[in-house]
Motif scaffolding. Structure first.
Motif, PDB file in Angstrom:
ATOM      1  N   GLY A 179       1.182  -1.110  -0.066  1.00 35.17           N
ATOM      2  CA  GLY A 179      -0.072  -0.010  -0.064  1.00 35.17           C
ATOM      3  C   GLY A 179       0.996   1.166   0.023  1.00 35.17           C
ATOM      4  O   GLY A 179       2.076   1.256   0.603  1.00 35.17           O
ATOM      5  N   TYR A 180       0.406   2.544  -0.700  1.00 38.17           N
ATOM      6  CA  TYR A 180       1.073   3.500  -0.454  1.00 38.17           C
ATOM      7  C   TYR A 180       0.108   4.702  -0.772  1.00 38.17           C
ATOM      8  O   TYR A 180      -0.737   4.768  -1.496  1.00 38.17           O
ATOM      9  N   ILE A 181       0.368   5.567   0.276  1.00 37.50           N
ATOM     10  CA  ILE A 181      -0.728   7.023   0.203  1.00 37.50           C
ATOM     11  C   ILE A 181       0.312   7.902   0.039  1.00 37.50           C
ATOM     12  O   ILE A 181       1.438   8.202   0.567  1.00 37.50           O
ATOM     13  N   TYR A 182      -0.243   8.956  -0.962  1.00 38.32           N
ATOM     14  CA  TYR A 182       0.553   9.909  -1.405  1.00 38.32           C
ATOM     15  C   TYR A 182      -0.349  11.259  -1.513  1.00 38.32           C
ATOM     16  O   TYR A 182      -1.550  11.175  -1.523  1.00 38.32           O
ATOM     17  N   ALA A 234      -9.218   3.230   3.988  1.00 36.61           N
ATOM     18  CA  ALA A 234      -9.443   2.466   2.693  1.00 36.61           C
ATOM     19  C   ALA A 234      -8.952   1.845   2.244  1.00 36.61           C
ATOM     20  O   ALA A 234      -9.048   0.861   1.339  1.00 36.61           O
ATOM     21  N   ILE A 235      -7.437   1.672   2.481  1.00 34.37           N
ATOM     22  CA  ILE A 235      -6.608   0.827   2.050  1.00 34.37           C
ATOM     23  C   ILE A 235      -6.038  -0.346   2.830  1.00 34.37           C
ATOM     24  O   ILE A 235      -5.564  -1.325   2.144  1.00 34.37           O
ATOM     25  N   VAL A 236      -6.058  -0.413   4.132  1.00 36.88           N
ATOM     26  CA  VAL A 236      -5.385  -1.376   4.780  1.00 36.88           C
ATOM     27  C   VAL A 236      -6.001  -2.811   4.924  1.00 36.88           C
ATOM     28  O   VAL A 236      -5.165  -3.803   4.783  1.00 36.88           O
ATOM     29  N   ASN A 237      -7.215  -2.848   4.305  1.00 39.44           N
ATOM     30  CA  ASN A 237      -7.810  -4.433   4.143  1.00 39.44           C
ATOM     31  C   ASN A 237      -7.194  -4.891   2.535  1.00 39.44           C
ATOM     32  O   ASN A 237      -7.762  -6.130   2.375  1.00 39.44           O
ATOM     33  N   ARG A 238      -6.660  -4.129   2.006  1.00 37.15           N
ATOM     34  CA  ARG A 238      -6.358  -4.499   0.715  1.00 37.15           C
ATOM     35  C   ARG A 238      -4.983  -4.909   0.610  1.00 37.15           C
ATOM     36  O   ARG A 238      -4.566  -5.168  -0.766  1.00 37.15           O
ATOM     37  N   VAL A 239      -4.342  -4.625   1.532  1.00 38.34           N
ATOM     38  CA  VAL A 239      -2.717  -4.850   1.404  1.00 38.34           C
ATOM     39  C   VAL A 239      -1.982  -5.579   2.144  1.00 38.34           C
ATOM     40  O   VAL A 239      -2.711  -5.584   3.649  1.00 38.34           O
ATOM     41  N   GLY A 290       0.799  -4.639   3.733  1.00 32.82           N
ATOM     42  CA  GLY A 290       1.592  -3.642   4.461  1.00 32.82           C
ATOM     43  C   GLY A 290       1.894  -2.435   3.602  1.00 32.82           C
ATOM     44  O   GLY A 290       1.192  -2.434   2.501  1.00 32.82           O
ATOM     45  N   ILE A 291       2.307  -1.274   4.168  1.00 28.55           N
ATOM     46  CA  ILE A 291       2.277  -0.067   3.807  1.00 28.55           C
ATOM     47  C   ILE A 291       3.760   0.582   3.616  1.00 28.55           C
ATOM     48  O   ILE A 291       4.365   0.366   4.567  1.00 28.55           O
ATOM     49  N   ILE A 316       4.423  -1.562   8.626  1.00 31.30           N
ATOM     50  CA  ILE A 316       4.865  -0.276   7.975  1.00 31.30           C
ATOM     51  C   ILE A 316       6.200  -0.389   7.894  1.00 31.30           C
ATOM     52  O   ILE A 316       7.100  -0.535   8.715  1.00 31.30           O
ATOM     53  N   PHE A 317       6.737   0.069   6.470  1.00 33.75           N
ATOM     54  CA  PHE A 317       7.837   0.556   6.276  1.00 33.75           C
ATOM     55  C   PHE A 317       7.978   1.937   6.064  1.00 33.75           C
ATOM     56  O   PHE A 317       7.342   2.549   5.233  1.00 33.75           O
ATOM     57  N   SER A 318       9.101   2.528   6.919  1.00 33.98           N
ATOM     58  CA  SER A 318       8.961   4.088   6.754  1.00 33.98           C
ATOM     59  C   SER A 318      10.252   4.587   6.097  1.00 33.98           C
ATOM     60  O   SER A 318      11.450   3.803   6.642  1.00 33.98           O
ATOM     61  N   GLY A 319      10.317   5.387   5.427  1.00 32.76           N
ATOM     62  CA  GLY A 319      11.339   6.065   4.735  1.00 32.76           C
ATOM     63  C   GLY A 319      12.058   7.352   5.717  1.00 32.76           C
ATOM     64  O   GLY A 319      12.958   7.873   5.196  1.00 32.76           O
TER      65      GLY A 319
END
Length: 324
Positions: free
Chosen positions: A154-157, A199-204, A206-207, A233-236
């Motif tokens: 998953g990716y939120i931008y 909206a995204i959590v149940n479709r992936v 991880g994010i 969650i992986f964070s940059g």
């Protein structure tokens, strides 16, 4: 004649490193307030102070609003600051648009060429130069797949930020190279982060979080949503992970990046031209941090390979952060 030319050239070179004789005024503006950008600001100020420069500061926060960023830029122009520092792409662009003669130094701009701040990273352009926070996105996604076994990312931008648009293309490339699926969700402001996460959590599985300032300004809500769903969650951005809840984080140290930005300001105050200074990248291994959150791993039922724990310089466990 040759002797006179040599003396003149020597004097010109030395003037770059001469200490400014008077108190200077520096405007520093950031797009939003969160730990990483606060660390940049602090690093800039400390680097200038440590150089022995007497400075007054006008510190501004655009609160995520591009219109406010433009107002701040016009304010700095009217105040005739000696250097204007823009932390994050929207603010940096606002400063460079409004200010055409006073030096503008940007900090944490992922794609300064794409944002139109410079035409090449080899040197500044006119009165503008600065520091890029470009991160190795493809490597991060590969590492996330290896460590957590994710198949769908998953990716939120933030859709209205040039910085985020550039990051999205790197995420797409990283997912393609890693052979995993990508599900995206766009936002335009920080109060949409929680809804986007839901909206995204149940479709992936991880994010992944790049250095999107709007997302990080509401990071607690995203961490809460994914924590309840037991999704990693992986964070940059490592600073965001130090409070817990983020499975893995890798990225440069923002305080050090702030100091690097401040050192560019110092060079300019001592006579260097922005156009002569190349865009700074944080590429030295000592500039980066790697964090593993064992509490989050346990919550997500992920067994962490010891090699990752051994290579991390920050470990979060039992609700506490420790540094190796």
């Amino acid at each position: 004649m040759k002797k006179l030319i040599f003396i003149a050239a020597l004097f010109s070179a030395l003037s770059i490193y001469a200490k400014p004789a008077k108190k200077v005024k520096i405007g520093i503006a950031k797009i939003v307030q969160h730990v990483a950008l606060d660390d940049i600001e602090r690093g800039v100020i400390d680097a200038i102070k440590d150089a022995g420069i007497d400075a007054d500061y006008d510190l501004q926060n655009a609160n995520g609003d591009v219109g406010t960023a433009a107002q701040i830029a016009n304010q700095f122009k009217a105040e005739k600051v000696d250097v204007a520092v823009g932390i994050a792409t929207p603010v940096a662009v606002a400063l460079a648009t409004a200010i055409k003669t006073t030096p503008v130094v940007f900090g944490t701009v992922t794609d300064p060429v794409g944002a139109g701040l410079v035409s090449t990273v080899e040197h500044g352009q006119r009165n503008v130069t600065g520091m890029s926070d470009a991160i190795p996105t493809e490597q991060h996604i590969k590492l996330f797949k290896e460590a957590a076994g994710i198949k769908t990312l998953g990716y939120i931008y933030t859709s209205n930020e040039d910085n985020s648009a550039s990051a999205l293309s790197l995420v797409e490339k990283g997912c393609k190279e890693a052979g995993i699926n990508l599900v995206t969700q766009s936002i335009t402001k920080s109060d949409e982060v929680k809804q986007a996460a839901e909206a995204i959590v149940n479709r992936v599985d991880g994010i992944y979080l790049s250095t999107d300032n709007t997302v990080f300004s509401a990071i607690a809500s995203l961490v809460n949503v994914f924590g309840k769903a037991k999704k990693p969650i992986f964070s940059g951005d490592v600073t965001a992970a130090k409070e817990g809840g983020i499975f893995m984080a890798s990225g440069f140290n923002y305080y050090k990046a702030g100091r690097a930005t401040g050192e560019m300001v110092v060079k300019i105050l001592k006579g260097a031209k922005p156009a002569s200074l190349p865009v700074k990248f944080m590429t030295d291994p000592s500039d980066s941090d790697f964090l593993i959150d064992l509490d989050s791993a346990k919550n997500c039922e992920i067994s962490i390979d010891q090699k990752y724990i051994d290579s991390a310089n920050f470990i979060y466990q039992n609700g506490k952060l420790s540094e190796k």
